[in-house]
Motif scaffolding. Structure first.
Motif, PDB file in Angstrom:
ATOM      1  N   SER A   1       0.827  -1.202   0.000  1.00 43.41           N
ATOM      2  CA  SER A   1       0.000   0.000   0.000  1.00 43.41           C
ATOM      3  C   SER A   1       0.862   1.252   0.000  1.00 43.41           C
TER       4      SER A   1
ATOM      5  N   GLY B   1       2.385   1.978  -3.399  1.00 42.98           N
ATOM      6  CA  GLY B   1       1.439   2.572  -4.321  1.00 42.98           C
ATOM      7  C   GLY B   1       1.334   4.076  -4.191  1.00 42.98           C
TER       8      GLY B   1
ATOM      9  N   PRO C   1       1.863   2.477  -8.350  1.00 45.25           N
ATOM     10  CA  PRO C   1       0.599   1.810  -7.997  1.00 45.25           C
ATOM     11  C   PRO C   1       0.434   0.456  -8.675  1.00 45.25           C
TER      12      PRO C   1
END
Length: 428
Positions: free
Chosen positions: A101, A104, A183
């Protein structure tokens, strides 16, 4: 505390070959994603540095801050894992989800400060992954296959994080821009986290007989002289590897090597190193850890030198990089296999994390910083690469000083003292 042979028989060390192979395959991909997300950014340094107006020292710090955060979190969470019986599955899953996460978000960073902060978050979330992964694999592996299995995991970091990473990162950046690349490369980490959650069987014992490591037991991690010696070797190995990996793409770019040729060289090099990370530990299962580590150290020093000597002759450079078939096993042996066989099995994750914590904090932080500073001071990245070529001399010295730990050669090695229990032994 003591752990009987019967309790050890219930852990993963006595599972069948099929289960070993399944676990190793899963962890091959998990470790590969860890390193893709950690080091993939280095292949985009020419574009990122140009867009954000960063010098070599600042680019190096983006790698160094990740190393320091990685070191801190790896030790904290690995000690907790060993303290409570080595149950690692959900810690690995959480690590994969969190750092993916954070990766990204890199594409949204507007400036150097924000990117530096995100890189620190990535390091902290990634830190526990590899020691816990290797701890699970080491406990699951039969003694005669331990070096090979742990080498396969490191091969994942090299194949996915080095060999395939240039094509992945440069290809995405060329097609969509570097900001959209991050991402997209974060997605595989989430996918692998799901695979670990579904397919991995928890490797800790359960119930009243589950082994619990007491605080005083952690002294055994440093009781065997191999562990502090390995700390020196790991620091050198990590510092040189990370430093070289940080600046090799930029070096080829500054030497006027086309993007396509540079991608080819880095991909072939990554494949060779990945193959070597399996070959060398597998050889060490038969000939011993000491000679294999010494040969790997010598070859590790030759790789950066060959980059400088043959950068403008691609055929010669590719041919010379075959020394990576031995160099690729240096990190596996000095950071994981030797320390893991030098401590009780219940403390393996802590032993691995200690190696990473010291190696990343000192070597991982200083390697890129020193290389960047030398390059800025001399105006040439070749001097930084030559520094990384000289560093493995210390790793060769470590190889000469360690005690042999290969299980198949145990009868030839000096009997360890009582406080120097090997990874085959239990706490006492």
């Amino acid at each position: 505390m003591s752990v009987s042979s019967s309790s050890r028989g219930r852990d993963l060390g006595d599972t069948g070959a099929d289960r070993q192979n399944t676990l190793v395959l899963i962890m091959f991909f998990a470790a590969g994603i860890v390193f893709l997300d950690r080091f993939g950014i280095t292949f985009l340094f020419p574009q990122i540095g140009g867009d954000l107006h960063l010098n070599h020292s600042q680019l190096g710090s983006l790698v160094s801050v990740t190393a320091v955060a990685w070191a801190i979190s790896s030790l904290i969470f690995s000690v907790l894992s060993d303290r409570f019986g080595g149950r690692t599955k959900w810690m690995i899953v959480g690590s994969l989800v969190l750092f993916s996460s954070a990766v990204g978000l890199i594409g949204l960073a507007p400036n150097y400060g924000t990117m530096l902060l995100l890189r620190a978050v990535i390091g902290f979330c990634e830190g526990p992954a590899l020691p816990l992964i290797q701890g699970a694999v080491a406990r699951a592996s039969s003694p005669g296959r331990r070096g090979r299995n742990m080498g396969v995991v490191i091969a994942g970091t090299l194949l996915i994080g080095s060999a395939l990473a240039p094509g992945i990162m440069i290809g995405l950046a060329s097609a969509l821009g570097w900001r959209l690349a991050f991402p997209l490369v974060a997605i595989p980490g989430i996918v692998v986290a799901v695979l670990v959650a579904v397919l991995m069987r928890e490797d800790g014992s359960s119930g009243a007989d589950a082994p619990r490591v007491k605080a005083r037991d952690f002294r055994l991690v440093l009781a065997n002289r191999n562990v502090p010696l390995a700390l020196v070797g790991t620091t050198v190995c990590i510092g040189a590897n990370i430093g070289f990996g940080t600046f090799a793409p930029t070096y080829l770019s500054e030497e006027g090597i086309s993007r396509g040729t540079a991608t080819l060289v880095l991909t072939v090099y990554g494949c060779i190193i990945a193959l070597g990370s399996v070959i060398t530990p597998a050889v060490s299962d038969r000939v011993g850890r000491k000679p294999a580590l010494f040969a790997a150290a010598v070859c590790s020093g030759l790789v950066p030198v060959f980059f400088v000597l043959f950068a403008h002759s691609v055929p010669l450079l590719l041919a010379s990089l075959l020394v990576g078939l031995m160099a690729g096993g240096s990190l596996t042996l000095v950071t994981y296999v030797i320390p893991g066989e030098s401590v009780p099995r219940e403390l393996m994750a802590t032993a691995f994390a200690l190696q990473i914590a010291v190696g990343e904090t000192i070597g991982g932080a200083l390697g890129p910083q020193l290389g960047g500073a030398i390059a800025d001071a001399t105006g040439s990245l070749s001097n930084a690469l030559l520094l990384y070529g000289a560093a493995p001399v210390l790793l060769a010295v470590v190889a000469l000083l360690i005690r042999e730990t290969a299980p198949r050669l145990g009868e030839k090695a000096p009997a360890p003292a009582a406080h120097e229990a090997s990874g085959e032994a239990a706490l006492s």
